[in-house]
Design a protein around this motif. Structure first.
Motif, PDB file in Angstrom:
ATOM      1  N   SER A  41       0.751  -1.122   0.176  1.00 16.90           N
ATOM      2  CA  SER A  41       0.203   0.153   0.020  1.00 16.90           C
ATOM      3  C   SER A  41       0.894   1.154  -0.048  1.00 16.90           C
ATOM      4  O   SER A  41       2.081   1.264   0.509  1.00 16.90           O
ATOM      5  N   ALA A  42       0.214   2.226  -0.472  1.00 16.10           N
ATOM      6  CA  ALA A  42       0.931   3.554  -0.232  1.00 16.10           C
ATOM      7  C   ALA A  42      -0.089   4.458   0.752  1.00 16.10           C
ATOM      8  O   ALA A  42      -1.283   4.563   0.318  1.00 16.10           O
ATOM      9  N   VAL A  43       0.562   4.866   1.815  1.00 19.22           N
ATOM     10  CA  VAL A  43      -0.349   5.493   2.896  1.00 19.22           C
ATOM     11  C   VAL A  43       0.248   6.966   2.885  1.00 19.22           C
ATOM     12  O   VAL A  43       1.536   6.957   3.261  1.00 19.22           O
ATOM     13  N   ILE A  44      -0.768   8.100   2.673  1.00 17.63           N
ATOM     14  CA  ILE A  44      -0.260   9.340   2.705  1.00 17.63           C
ATOM     15  C   ILE A  44      -0.888   9.798   4.184  1.00 17.63           C
ATOM     16  O   ILE A  44      -2.277   9.721   4.407  1.00 17.63           O
ATOM     17  N   THR A  45      -0.051  10.284   4.917  1.00 14.69           N
ATOM     18  CA  THR A  45      -0.272  11.167   6.133  1.00 14.69           C
ATOM     19  C   THR A  45      -0.763  12.311   5.855  1.00 14.69           C
ATOM     20  O   THR A  45       0.369  13.269   5.484  1.00 14.69           O
ATOM     21  N   ASP A  70      -8.699   7.378   6.697  1.00 10.31           N
ATOM     22  CA  ASP A  70      -8.894   6.993   8.238  1.00 10.31           C
ATOM     23  C   ASP A  70      -8.486   8.396   9.310  1.00 10.31           C
ATOM     24  O   ASP A  70      -7.748   9.073   8.884  1.00 10.31           O
ATOM     25  N   ASP A  71      -9.427   8.685  10.075  1.00  8.69           N
ATOM     26  CA  ASP A  71      -9.015   9.983  10.884  1.00  8.69           C
ATOM     27  C   ASP A  71      -8.810   9.454  12.488  1.00  8.69           C
ATOM     28  O   ASP A  71     -10.055   9.305  13.118  1.00  8.69           O
ATOM     29  N   THR A  72      -7.928   8.980  12.876  1.00  4.33           N
ATOM     30  CA  THR A  72      -7.550   8.618  14.056  1.00  4.33           C
ATOM     31  C   THR A  72      -6.514   9.634  14.845  1.00  4.33           C
ATOM     32  O   THR A  72      -5.734   9.879  14.656  1.00  4.33           O
ATOM     33  N   ASN A  73      -7.149   9.958  16.140  1.00  2.54           N
ATOM     34  CA  ASN A  73      -6.271  10.848  16.879  1.00  2.54           C
ATOM     35  C   ASN A  73      -5.909  12.228  16.234  1.00  2.54           C
ATOM     36  O   ASN A  73      -5.033  12.771  16.089  1.00  2.54           O
ATOM     37  N   ASN A  74      -6.951  12.762  15.301  1.00  2.00           N
ATOM     38  CA  ASN A  74      -6.771  13.626  14.629  1.00  2.00           C
ATOM     39  C   ASN A  74      -5.729  13.679  13.456  1.00  2.00           C
ATOM     40  O   ASN A  74      -5.231  14.552  13.000  1.00  2.00           O
ATOM     41  N   VAL A  75      -5.328  12.717  13.078  1.00  2.00           N
ATOM     42  CA  VAL A  75      -4.388  12.316  12.009  1.00  2.00           C
ATOM     43  C   VAL A  75      -5.224  11.636  10.852  1.00  2.00           C
ATOM     44  O   VAL A  75      -5.586  10.433  10.943  1.00  2.00           O
ATOM     45  N   LEU A  76      -5.360  12.401   9.697  1.00  2.00           N
ATOM     46  CA  LEU A  76      -5.676  11.928   8.613  1.00  2.00           C
ATOM     47  C   LEU A  76      -4.884  11.210   7.613  1.00  2.00           C
ATOM     48  O   LEU A  76      -3.937  11.771   7.393  1.00  2.00           O
ATOM     49  N   SER A 187       3.388  20.785  -0.149  1.00  2.00           N
ATOM     50  CA  SER A 187       3.511  19.663   0.582  1.00  2.00           C
ATOM     51  C   SER A 187       2.068  19.017   0.954  1.00  2.00           C
ATOM     52  O   SER A 187       1.373  19.849   1.594  1.00  2.00           O
ATOM     53  N   VAL A 188       1.833  17.893   0.571  1.00  2.00           N
ATOM     54  CA  VAL A 188       0.246  17.414   0.790  1.00  2.00           C
ATOM     55  C   VAL A 188       0.343  16.696   2.331  1.00  2.00           C
ATOM     56  O   VAL A 188      -0.462  16.433   3.017  1.00  2.00           O
TER      57      VAL A 188
END
Length: 199
Positions: A41-45, A70-76, A187-188
């Motif tokens: 997978s490619a995971v973009i934070t 996914d939005d866990t602990n205010n991290v998308l 920066s995304v």
């Protein structure tokens, strides 16, 4: 002379047949049947500042199935599953394909553009996608900042502290969405990519 000519012709035919047979065996040996598909997978934070700025400019970016958010602990985070590809990332060769897509919407004027057929070209070091209705891929995102390539067993990895908008992608998005918001180098977020080849 006729006999010598016949012998040479026969010998030549035998050599040709021998080479043809050898080539067929080599081709057959070089074709490896794939029994398992590539995985990873490619995971973009997503960078919170980028998210805020896009919203302030009326731009919404949404992942399309089979990508997930996914939005866990205010991290998308957004995850794009590997669906194909042949790559040797540490050697800068090949490409990796991903499922899902990206939808960009300009809420100020209703214009939108969706990208599918997401691909990470290792040598070019960018992610590209094909816009709906198009046939030519557009470079969208470039891993930048502190980047690392690695391999653990058969799993290859890429990490980048900054995943930036490609200049070509910025130009395409501004034109398609009727905006001047996007610029190369924005920066995304950050990237964590894992890829295990099929076997």
């Amino acid at each position: 002379m006729a006999r010598i000519g016949a012998r040479l012709a026969a010998t030549g035919a035998a050599v040709v047949l021998g080479i043809t047979g050898f080539s067929s065996v080599a081709a057959a040996d070089g074709t490896v049947a794939t029994t398992t598909a590539p995985t990873g997978s490619a995971v973009i934070t997503v960078d919170q500042q980028f998210l805020a700025n896009t919203a302030l400019n009326g731009i919404v970016v949404l992942p399309l199935p089979s990508a997930t958010a996914d939005d866990t602990n205010n991290v998308l985070t957004t995850t794009f599953p590997v669906t194909g590809g042949v790559a040797n990332i540490p050697a800068f060769n090949g490409s990796v394909q991903f499922g899902g897509g990206l939808l960009f919407v300009n809420l100020n004027n209703g214009k939108n553009v969706a990208f599918k057929q997401l691909d990470f070209a290792v040598r070019a070091w960018n992610f590209s996608g094909v816009p709906d209705g198009g046939t030519t891929s557009v470079a969208l995102l470039d891993p930048r900042g502190f980047t690392q390539r690695g391999r653990t067993g058969t799993t290859q990895t890429v990490s980048a502290t900054s995943l930036q908008v490609d200049a070509a992608g910025a130009q395409y998005l501004d034109t398609a969405l009727g905006t001047t918001y996007f610029t190369g180098g924005q920066s995304v977020g950050s990237l964590a990519l894992s890829y295990t080849p099929g076997s």
